[in-house]
Write a protein that holds these residues in place. Sequence first.
Motif, PDB file in Angstrom:
ATOM      1  N   ARG A 199      -8.463  -7.200  -5.179  1.00 26.52           N
ATOM      2  CA  ARG A 199      -9.789  -7.058  -4.555  1.00 26.52           C
ATOM      3  C   ARG A 199     -10.808  -7.896  -5.305  1.00 26.52           C
ATOM      4  O   ARG A 199     -11.792  -8.348  -4.748  1.00 26.52           O
ATOM      5  CB  ARG A 199     -10.209  -5.586  -4.537  1.00 26.52           C
ATOM      6  CG  ARG A 199      -9.183  -4.662  -3.926  1.00 26.52           C
ATOM      7  CD  ARG A 199      -8.811  -5.084  -2.510  1.00 26.52           C
ATOM      8  NE  ARG A 199      -7.598  -4.414  -2.057  1.00 26.52           N
ATOM      9  CZ  ARG A 199      -6.710  -4.938  -1.236  1.00 26.52           C
ATOM     10  NH1 ARG A 199      -6.862  -6.170  -0.765  1.00 26.52           N
ATOM     11  NH2 ARG A 199      -5.660  -4.261  -0.866  1.00 26.52           N
TER      12      ARG A 199
ATOM     13  N   PHE B  93       0.843  -1.200   0.000  1.00 28.10           N
ATOM     14  CA  PHE B  93       0.000   0.000   0.000  1.00 28.10           C
ATOM     15  C   PHE B  93       0.877   1.249   0.000  1.00 28.10           C
ATOM     16  O   PHE B  93       1.962   1.266   0.582  1.00 28.10           O
ATOM     17  CB  PHE B  93      -0.991  -0.015   1.153  1.00 28.10           C
ATOM     18  CG  PHE B  93      -0.388   0.033   2.539  1.00 28.10           C
ATOM     19  CD1 PHE B  93       0.071   1.226   3.081  1.00 28.10           C
ATOM     20  CD2 PHE B  93      -0.306  -1.111   3.313  1.00 28.10           C
ATOM     21  CE1 PHE B  93       0.608   1.265   4.354  1.00 28.10           C
ATOM     22  CE2 PHE B  93       0.235  -1.084   4.585  1.00 28.10           C
ATOM     23  CZ  PHE B  93       0.693   0.107   5.105  1.00 28.10           C
TER      24      PHE B  93
ATOM     25  N   SER C  66     -14.632  -0.266  -2.540  1.00 28.59           N
ATOM     26  CA  SER C  66     -14.492  -1.342  -1.560  1.00 28.59           C
ATOM     27  C   SER C  66     -15.733  -1.533  -0.692  1.00 28.59           C
ATOM     28  O   SER C  66     -16.020  -2.638  -0.250  1.00 28.59           O
ATOM     29  CB  SER C  66     -13.288  -1.051  -0.667  1.00 28.59           C
ATOM     30  OG  SER C  66     -13.390   0.246  -0.109  1.00 28.59           O
ATOM     31  N   ASN C  67     -16.451  -0.438  -0.443  1.00 29.58           N
ATOM     32  CA  ASN C  67     -17.606  -0.554   0.447  1.00 29.58           C
ATOM     33  C   ASN C  67     -18.888  -0.871  -0.307  1.00 29.58           C
ATOM     34  O   ASN C  67     -19.939  -1.011   0.290  1.00 29.58           O
ATOM     35  CB  ASN C  67     -17.773   0.738   1.251  1.00 29.58           C
ATOM     36  CG  ASN C  67     -17.890   1.957   0.355  1.00 29.58           C
ATOM     37  OD1 ASN C  67     -17.446   1.951  -0.774  1.00 29.58           O
ATOM     38  ND2 ASN C  67     -18.517   2.983   0.870  1.00 29.58           N
TER      39      ASN C  67
ATOM     40  N   GLY D 267      -4.004   0.116   5.674  1.00 34.53           N
ATOM     41  CA  GLY D 267      -3.211   0.954   4.772  1.00 34.53           C
ATOM     42  C   GLY D 267      -3.699   0.874   3.340  1.00 34.53           C
ATOM     43  O   GLY D 267      -3.587   1.828   2.579  1.00 34.53           O
ATOM     44  N   TYR D 268      -4.244  -0.266   2.965  1.00 36.59           N
ATOM     45  CA  TYR D 268      -4.762  -0.430   1.616  1.00 36.59           C
ATOM     46  C   TYR D 268      -6.079   0.327   1.410  1.00 36.59           C
ATOM     47  O   TYR D 268      -6.544   0.448   0.289  1.00 36.59           O
ATOM     48  CB  TYR D 268      -4.988  -1.915   1.312  1.00 36.59           C
ATOM     49  CG  TYR D 268      -3.765  -2.628   0.750  1.00 36.59           C
ATOM     50  CD1 TYR D 268      -3.140  -2.159  -0.400  1.00 36.59           C
ATOM     51  CD2 TYR D 268      -3.254  -3.764   1.348  1.00 36.59           C
ATOM     52  CE1 TYR D 268      -2.045  -2.813  -0.928  1.00 36.59           C
ATOM     53  CE2 TYR D 268      -2.147  -4.428   0.834  1.00 36.59           C
ATOM     54  CZ  TYR D 268      -1.547  -3.944  -0.316  1.00 36.59           C
ATOM     55  OH  TYR D 268      -0.461  -4.581  -0.850  1.00 36.59           O
ATOM     56  N   ILE D 269      -6.718   0.742   2.500  1.00 37.69           N
ATOM     57  CA  ILE D 269      -8.003   1.431   2.343  1.00 37.69           C
ATOM     58  C   ILE D 269      -7.894   2.921   2.644  1.00 37.69           C
ATOM     59  O   ILE D 269      -8.495   3.751   1.976  1.00 37.69           O
ATOM     60  CB  ILE D 269      -9.073   0.813   3.283  1.00 37.69           C
ATOM     61  CG1 ILE D 269      -9.185  -0.692   3.059  1.00 37.69           C
ATOM     62  CG2 ILE D 269     -10.421   1.478   3.061  1.00 37.69           C
ATOM     63  CD1 ILE D 269      -9.932  -1.416   4.141  1.00 37.69           C
ATOM     64  N   THR D 270      -7.108   3.249   3.663  1.00 37.66           N
ATOM     65  CA  THR D 270      -7.055   4.644   4.086  1.00 37.66           C
ATOM     66  C   THR D 270      -6.204   5.470   3.123  1.00 37.66           C
ATOM     67  O   THR D 270      -5.529   4.928   2.260  1.00 37.66           O
ATOM     68  CB  THR D 270      -6.460   4.738   5.498  1.00 37.66           C
ATOM     69  OG1 THR D 270      -5.204   4.059   5.509  1.00 37.66           O
ATOM     70  CG2 THR D 270      -7.383   4.110   6.504  1.00 37.66           C
ATOM     71  N   GLU D 271      -6.247   6.776   3.328  1.00 36.32           N
ATOM     72  CA  GLU D 271      -5.517   7.656   2.429  1.00 36.32           C
ATOM     73  C   GLU D 271      -4.218   8.107   3.087  1.00 36.32           C
ATOM     74  O   GLU D 271      -3.997   9.279   3.298  1.00 36.32           O
ATOM     75  CB  GLU D 271      -6.417   8.815   2.028  1.00 36.32           C
ATOM     76  CG  GLU D 271      -7.450   8.346   1.029  1.00 36.32           C
ATOM     77  CD  GLU D 271      -8.836   8.877   1.255  1.00 36.32           C
ATOM     78  OE1 GLU D 271      -9.674   8.690   0.370  1.00 36.32           O
ATOM     79  OE2 GLU D 271      -9.119   9.475   2.304  1.00 36.32           O
TER      80      GLU D 271
ATOM     81  N   GLU E 175     -11.664  -0.423  -4.604  1.00 32.33           N
ATOM     82  CA  GLU E 175     -10.724   0.553  -4.063  1.00 32.33           C
ATOM     83  C   GLU E 175     -11.487   1.767  -3.531  1.00 32.33           C
ATOM     84  O   GLU E 175     -12.655   1.668  -3.220  1.00 32.33           O
ATOM     85  CB  GLU E 175      -9.690   0.932  -5.123  1.00 32.33           C
ATOM     86  CG  GLU E 175      -8.720  -0.212  -5.422  1.00 32.33           C
ATOM     87  CD  GLU E 175      -7.698  -0.467  -4.308  1.00 32.33           C
ATOM     88  OE1 GLU E 175      -7.131   0.492  -3.783  1.00 32.33           O
ATOM     89  OE2 GLU E 175      -7.489  -1.642  -3.950  1.00 32.33           O
ATOM     90  N   ARG E 176     -10.800   2.915  -3.439  1.00 34.11           N
ATOM     91  CA  ARG E 176     -11.371   4.059  -2.727  1.00 34.11           C
ATOM     92  C   ARG E 176     -12.343   4.898  -3.562  1.00 34.11           C
ATOM     93  O   ARG E 176     -12.090   5.115  -4.749  1.00 34.11           O
ATOM     94  CB  ARG E 176     -10.247   4.981  -2.267  1.00 34.11           C
ATOM     95  CG  ARG E 176      -9.235   4.284  -1.398  1.00 34.11           C
ATOM     96  CD  ARG E 176      -8.071   5.205  -1.103  1.00 34.11           C
ATOM     97  NE  ARG E 176      -7.079   4.522  -0.300  1.00 34.11           N
ATOM     98  CZ  ARG E 176      -6.148   3.728  -0.794  1.00 34.11           C
ATOM     99  NH1 ARG E 176      -6.095   3.513  -2.084  1.00 34.11           N
ATOM    100  NH2 ARG E 176      -5.282   3.139  -0.008  1.00 34.11           N
TER     101      ARG E 176
ATOM    102  N   GLN F 247      -1.039   7.139   6.160  1.00 35.41           N
ATOM    103  CA  GLN F 247      -0.912   6.670   7.532  1.00 35.41           C
ATOM    104  C   GLN F 247       0.141   7.482   8.248  1.00 35.41           C
ATOM    105  O   GLN F 247       1.114   7.913   7.640  1.00 35.41           O
ATOM    106  CB  GLN F 247      -0.567   5.170   7.587  1.00 35.41           C
ATOM    107  CG  GLN F 247       0.814   4.788   7.047  1.00 35.41           C
ATOM    108  CD  GLN F 247       0.852   4.698   5.521  1.00 35.41           C
ATOM    109  OE1 GLN F 247      -0.162   4.461   4.878  1.00 35.41           O
ATOM    110  NE2 GLN F 247       2.037   4.903   4.943  1.00 35.41           N
TER     111      GLN F 247
ATOM    112  N   GLU G 295     -14.434   3.845   4.557  1.00 32.67           N
ATOM    113  CA  GLU G 295     -14.958   4.575   3.399  1.00 32.67           C
ATOM    114  C   GLU G 295     -16.095   5.525   3.771  1.00 32.67           C
ATOM    115  O   GLU G 295     -16.592   6.275   2.940  1.00 32.67           O
ATOM    116  CB  GLU G 295     -15.429   3.602   2.299  1.00 32.67           C
ATOM    117  CG  GLU G 295     -14.312   3.098   1.395  1.00 32.67           C
ATOM    118  CD  GLU G 295     -13.750   4.146   0.437  1.00 32.67           C
ATOM    119  OE1 GLU G 295     -14.522   4.890  -0.168  1.00 32.67           O
ATOM    120  OE2 GLU G 295     -12.514   4.215   0.320  1.00 32.67           O
TER     121      GLU G 295
ATOM    122  N   LYS H 270      -9.381   9.953   5.448  1.00 37.77           N
ATOM    123  CA  LYS H 270      -9.213   8.966   6.502  1.00 37.77           C
ATOM    124  C   LYS H 270      -7.724   8.737   6.656  1.00 37.77           C
ATOM    125  O   LYS H 270      -7.078   8.267   5.740  1.00 37.77           O
ATOM    126  CB  LYS H 270      -9.955   7.679   6.153  1.00 37.77           C
ATOM    127  CG  LYS H 270      -9.889   7.316   4.682  1.00 37.77           C
ATOM    128  CD  LYS H 270     -10.920   6.288   4.342  1.00 37.77           C
ATOM    129  CE  LYS H 270     -10.903   5.893   2.878  1.00 37.77           C
ATOM    130  NZ  LYS H 270     -11.326   6.953   1.945  1.00 37.77           N
TER     131      LYS H 270
END
Lengths: 588, 462
Positions: A336, A237, A299-300, B321-325, A264-265, B327, B287, B147
């Motif tokens: 994913r 990541f 992702s959600n 870490g793979y989801i948030t923007e 993803e985001r 860290q 998210e 986030k």
Amino acid sequence: MTNEQRGEVVKVSGPLVQARGLAGVRMYEMVRVGDARLFGEVIEIRGEVVSIQVYEETEGIGPGQPVFRTGQPLSVELGPGLIRSIYDGVQRPLDKLVEQCGAFILRGAEAPALDRSVEWDFVPVAKTGDNVVAGDVLGTVKESVIVVHKIMVPPDIPEATVKKIAPVKGNVDTVVAVLETAQGTREVRMAQSWPVRMPRPVKSKMPPQVPLVTGQRVIDMFFPLTKGGTACVPGPFGSGKTVVQHQLAKWSDVDIVVYVGCGERGNEMTDVLMEFPHLKDPKTGQPLMERTVLVANTSNMPVAAREASVFTGITIAEYFRDMGYSVALMADSTSRWAEAMREMSGRLEEMPGEEGYPAYMGSRIAAFYERSGYVKCLGSDDREGTLSLIGAVSPAGGDFSDPVTQATLRVVKVFWGLDANLAYSRHFPAINWLTSYSLYQQTVDSYCNAHLHADWEKNRKRAMALLQREAELEELVRLVGLDALGAGDRMTLQVARTIREDFLHQNAFDDLDTYTSLPKQFALLKLILHYEDEARAALDAGVQLNALLNLPELEKIAGAHLIPENEIDRIDAIREEITKAVAALPRY
Amino acid sequence: MATREYRTARQIIGPLLMVEGVEGITYGELTDIKLEDGSIRRGRVLEVSGDKAVVQVFEGTSNMDPGTLTVKFLGKPQEIGVSEDMLGRVFDGGGRPIDGGPNIIPEKWVNINGNPMNPYARDFPNEFIQTGVSTIDLLNTLVRGQKLPIFSASGLPHSRLAAQVARQATTLKSGEKFCVVFAAMGITFEEAEFFQADFRRTGAIERAVLFINLADDPPIERIAIPRIALTTAEFLAYEKDMHVLVILTDLTNYCEALREISAARKEVPGRRGYPGYLYTDLSTIYERAGRIKGRTGSVTQIPVLTMPEDDKTHPIPDLTGYITEGQIILSRAIHGQGIYPPVDVLPSLSRLKNKGIGEGRTREDHANVMNQLYAAYARGKNAKELAVVLGESALSEIDLLYVRFADAFEDRFIRQGEEENRTIFESLELGWQLLAMLPRTELKRIREEYIDKYLPKQETTA
Ligand SMILES: Nc1ncnc2c1ncn2[C@@H]1O[C@H](COP(=O)(O)OP(=O)(O)OP(=O)(O)O)[C@@H](O)[C@H]1O
Ligand SMILES: [Mg+2]
């Protein structure tokens, strides 16, 4: 289906629903589940019990509720209006959903994939009485300022005679031609549909020949992709997968881009939506959005629709390829997608393979990448199309031994391995030049030698050798210190560092740096190698190493990548300056 | 949907209750489970198959005898009653007040699972939030709707940092409504008390909503807490026009609760026994940060997690870490040097910083200074490592300068007081002062014009 056949829910576990009473239902048929009539797809049939993956949140579904057959496999609508769209994983138009239910996606929201309120001008190419075959272009629609949309004879009509065709204005349901086939007459509408899990047929596939120019220096020069080729970008990541994918979506010299945000985001899709309309396609000068189709199943959003999103995207991409266009599809992230497969497989209680992934994960990934290629399209005009696939991979813990990375590496031809350490030291793109590879290198070298400069391959190889030598020398320095190295090796380190910092490093967020054409790439590398030639000759002639290492003109090399594309001559001018400056150094 | 009551609970496995002979039950619906002594626990249907339902019991299954239970299916999903009056109040993991105050009269009831935000409706986060912490503001800028988690480890002062950020966060604009939604999952009494005391001491409690689940509270409640908190945050943001900062601590405890349920269901585990859907599950929390086009408010998240064994590749920090923007990573080594906040600058990252900084947002030279500080510190650290192996004598003069720069950077820039609230301009000044230690020719990442304008004029004697 004539009279709706209904079955009954017997089990609900997250996105997996099982039902009975659906005799005759087929694998991958679409069904509607529950009182809320949620969209689902049959993914297993075991005697009476049918397993369905549901594309929406299943809260409120329970045993006893009805399940309806549709008789259709999961399909996408293909026709004018795809360009500039943003779809979810099962091709629901997200912009229309906002109009319908606001900022949050509510269950059961529905809208046709292609807007029925838009009218298009159909211009015939074929004439009444023409004999046509599958894939022949019947006529065109100007879909965007860039894209001429070709309306083709559907692949399931091998041959026919045009009975009726005329210019017409109307929405995508409008009949544009009537064909006389062996099975009777068939109306061809502006839009057609195609089942996503079935690759669209082509006449033949050929090995890719032409580079896909991305404007990214490390890629085009050292690890090039071809039109019709496949590549993967694995990395932990934050190492820059998405930025690489976005850069490719922006700057690739292709006709059509399909960008699939798979698990993803949300903000990354927003980023694309906000930025692309303002960026210009380097090829046509038009806004990038005019050649782009987005598929966003973040992702959600429901995980089953995530599984489908990759297929939705690639079917759209194949459709444009069939028109004879060069198409590139980016999927961020295929991990994913694999995880969505794993989740459904787990709920089906299948025997797990490695790390819980289903045993068929590898073959699904392979089948996906096989849908790429440089092809002869169906149709009698022998037009050619290409479809390139670039998949991001997000290995658990950043460890490339992860099953998805390994399964991907077995099929793709280009590997851009992103390196956490490079990312920490803010060397972007963090593509590790020692481990990455491209199996198209030879193809691209010969192309570039012929079309750009005869020294292309020579210079590239020389630069890569320097980088590899640098890695060895660094090992040595760690053990014995810098002072133990001779002047020649010190020079190697210097030149390699220049290649890294002033050529490989490329800031995606700088207007001038974000894209570099092939001629400019060649000039930049040549400039650095010229410095090396001059410096080594000077060393031999007795010039002091330090004077060469601290040559003030090195700053000009460092700034050369920011020279605008239309002033490439200035790079050659710097070369002259280097020659002069080195010549002026004192010799002992 | 009708309410149904059953006395047919047959089995208890960990936090799960199996009820048989049910009818008309739906996935995800809420249940009330009445014990022999009349007390009631809440649960949620995790699976229904034929006439069998699997219910996850929030308050845990201790003391339960299946034979004596009455399970009432409520025919609706788990909801929380939200209201602006929740500001200034403290609740437990089920959303019940625990501060002795009156019950909340809800303005509306909302499903805590929320709905996915339509990517098309999102507005891009680009408004700078000043946290007063240099390592965040200047180097890893937080923006509204982002986030940005804190990756910590046991024994490190993540709570103090989170509290400091909560206390100081502001923007350069005025006249906006802020609030903090704080959710504690499985943290200790002392830590929870620290936050509450801090909020009270500074008056921040007035504009805060606290949800507390302590280490000895039922673990399963931790599954619902972040969702309850975020539902409240979304209400305050999108219906009450507030800029909401959500602090979730500690996500590691949340993930462990999830693992417990997964194990009880005998699901095929992914890495380290965590369920294969951990990524998807976490994303339904993270998210929920964001901004919506055409609405004033925003939801910004600072989740805190402790990395087991300080290991960043452990599934919890990894998937986060793979989801948030980005860290913010805390380091034991820097903590060991006695530096607060012990932010490990090099692997820390804010992905959205580019959108929130520069002219008109912070200052024109921000991006350049950030890159230069970063590069110089990285080089200094490298040189230090080399010096450890080969001795300082092996370093070139310029590398020695970088070593001194790195030391000063840690001591003056990273280190700051817990009550020290630096403006972004103070942080920038500090950055320039440190850069002045290096020869001007080394400042390759900064435009000439900015160097002329901002580099302190007098020669520093380092
Ligand atoms: N070419 C580049 N130029 C400048 N910065 C970059 C570049 N590539 C990456 N970055 C920086 O790295 C950050 C992370 O990149 P990115 O979001 O692409 O990571 P990722 O590998 O997709 O991570 P994840 O797996 O979590 O999605 C970016 O926000 C940006 O700050
Ligand atoms: Mg990414």
